[in-house]
Design a protein around this motif. Sequence first.
Motif, short mmCIF file in Angstrom:
data_model
loop_
_atom_site.label_atom_id
_atom_site.label_comp_id
_atom_site.label_asym_id
_atom_site.label_seq_id
_atom_site.Cartn_x
_atom_site.Cartn_y
_atom_site.Cartn_z
N THR A 249 0.85 -1.20 0.00
CA THR A 249 0.00 0.00 0.00
C THR A 249 0.89 1.25 0.00
OG1 THR A 249 -0.07 -0.11 2.40
CG2 THR A 249 -1.94 -1.08 1.23
N GLY A 250 2.10 1.14 -0.53
CA GLY A 250 3.04 2.25 -0.45
C GLY A 250 3.58 2.32 0.96
N SER A 251 3.77 3.52 1.48
CA SER A 251 4.26 3.65 2.86
C SER A 251 3.20 3.10 3.80
CB SER A 251 4.49 5.12 3.20
OG SER A 251 5.42 5.66 2.28
N PHE A 252 3.60 2.21 4.70
CA PHE A 252 2.57 1.65 5.60
C PHE A 252 2.35 2.56 6.81
CE2 PHE A 252 0.49 -0.92 8.73
CZ PHE A 252 -0.46 -1.57 7.96
N LEU A 323 9.74 1.36 4.86
CA LEU A 323 8.39 1.88 5.13
C LEU A 323 7.29 1.08 4.46
CD1 LEU A 323 7.80 5.73 5.03
CD2 LEU A 323 7.24 4.07 6.78
N ALA A 324 7.64 0.28 3.45
CA ALA A 324 6.59 -0.45 2.73
C ALA A 324 6.50 -1.88 3.24
CB ALA A 324 6.87 -0.44 1.24
N THR A 333 -4.03 -10.91 4.54
CA THR A 333 -4.07 -9.66 5.30
C THR A 333 -3.51 -9.90 6.70
OG1 THR A 333 -6.02 -9.00 4.06
CG2 THR A 333 -5.60 -7.83 6.13
N ARG A 334 -3.87 -11.05 7.28
CA ARG A 334 -3.40 -11.38 8.64
C ARG A 334 -1.86 -11.35 8.69
NH1 ARG A 334 -6.30 -15.52 8.84
NH2 ARG A 334 -8.20 -14.48 9.49
N ASP A 335 -1.22 -11.88 7.64
CA ASP A 335 0.26 -11.88 7.60
C ASP A 335 0.81 -10.45 7.61
OD1 ASP A 335 0.27 -14.66 7.39
OD2 ASP A 335 0.38 -14.64 5.20
N LEU A 336 0.21 -9.58 6.79
CA LEU A 336 0.70 -8.20 6.72
C LEU A 336 0.50 -7.50 8.06
CD1 LEU A 336 -0.60 -7.16 3.17
CD2 LEU A 336 1.75 -7.63 3.83
N PRO A 357 -0.61 3.80 11.14
CA PRO A 357 -0.73 3.28 9.77
C PRO A 357 -1.29 4.33 8.82
CG PRO A 357 -1.74 1.77 11.34
CD PRO A 357 -1.43 3.03 12.09
N GLU A 358 -0.77 4.35 7.58
CA GLU A 358 -1.29 5.29 6.58
C GLU A 358 -2.51 4.74 5.83
OE1 GLU A 358 1.52 7.34 3.86
OE2 GLU A 358 0.08 6.79 2.31
N PRO A 359 -2.51 3.45 5.42
CA PRO A 359 -3.68 2.96 4.67
C PRO A 359 -4.92 2.84 5.54
CG PRO A 359 -2.09 1.19 5.02
CD PRO A 359 -1.46 2.43 5.54
N VAL A 360 -6.05 2.78 4.88
CA VAL A 360 -7.32 2.58 5.59
C VAL A 360 -7.46 1.08 5.86
CG1 VAL A 360 -9.82 2.78 5.34
CG2 VAL A 360 -8.33 4.61 4.49
#
Length: 368
Positions: A249-252, A323-324, A333-336, A357-360
């Motif tokens: 998601t780019g910078s996390f 940052l990514a 998703t659980r892994d991330l 976190p930056e992403p929604v």
Amino acid sequence: MTQNLLANHTTARVGGPATTWITVTTEDQLTRAVADTDAAGVPLLVVAGGSNLLVADEGFPGTVVQISTEGVEIIESTDHNVHIRVAAGHQWDDVVAWSVTQGLTGIEALSGIPGSTGATPVQNVGAYGADISQTLHSIRVWDRENHEIVELTGEDLDFGYRDSIIKRSIASSATNFHQASPRWIVLTVDLQLTKTGELAPVRYTQLARALNVELGASAPLQHIRQTVLGLRASKGMVLDPTDYDTWSTGSFFTNPIVPNDVAATLPDEAPRFAHHEAGNDADTIKLSAAWLIDHAGFHKGFGLNGESGTVEGRASLSTKHTLALTNRGSATTRDLIRIASLVRNGVAEKWGIRLVPEPVLIGVQLTD
Ligand SMILES: Cc1cc2nc3c(=O)[nH]c(=O)nc-3n(C[C@H](O)[C@H](O)[C@H](O)COP(=O)(O)OP(=O)(O)OC[C@H]3O[C@@H](n4cnc5c(N)ncnc54)[C@H](O)[C@@H]3O)c2cc1C
């Protein structure tokens, strides 16, 4: 069913199915789909490019409205400026590329940011010394609370660093699916670009260095765009389906903005940035989340070698940039979230600073 799978519509390529999926290609379809979903009391998730979104493996228990509207229209052209209106679903980087070929200044430093134009005001997207607040004239939105189309100016949007009233109206939450989307759905974005011909000022040290010009000096627009794209690619920040470092998601995390006395507790070599974004407070300073992560022991590629507590290499920090947070091909998703939580908690323990976190995040949250 695969059409309904968030993993097929997000750049991190994770996320389960939505109950219902509606793709809209006109503004009319968009407002109708949103209004009907709201009227039925069904949770709504608005998705465009899926490049700033992380949805639970269990999926989204409601309707996804995917925005695929397109179009760039010149509203007014004077000797000095061009006012354009862009449909929300239009690819952002296509708008940037077009502006550069037209000799229009204002958004060239925002080259290579994935996703849609309509999402740019949501988090006031920014890079290399620019953000969308600097060129945004106004937006037209569907107001889900008052059931009408209204126009909002930059001032109305109360922009901050990666922030606006639109983003603040989303509940990034594990359970609140009814607030998964913002109150205001962006229909069109109006930008005010400047007719400078060929040249634009360079406002970011790293970019100036790469262009071999003084900070604040001007450089050819096309050269700025190509240099930004090159710098971004070297950090895995330009989408490339063959490169797992860009399955992200780019910078996390956002760069933390902290009071000066907190910044003073860090070693002298910790980068500190002047921050010129809207919402700047003189008693605060912006730090580098990438530096804090790296110097808390989470180096590039952290997670790839199955370090303690991680997920056997399915997800890791990018090998190009700390940052990514990246999917190495078979992540969930659980892994991330697992890697992100380890990093956030480790940084908090080492530096006493809690990264945001930056992403929604939809249906998931970081764990302590
Ligand atoms: C490799 C990579 C690099 C990136 N680099 C940058 C960068 O340099 N700077 C930066 O700021 N960001 C960056 N991002 C993050 C992302 O690209 C931007 O935030 C982008 O604007 C998201 O657009 P999108 O269409 O993909 O939004 P989505 O991911 O589809 O949606 C993001 C959020 O916005 C909402 N939303 C989307 N469209 C609308 C709309 N029309 N109206 C209301 N709400 C809407 C969604 O509901 C969701 O909450 C990067 C991402 C990746 C993957």
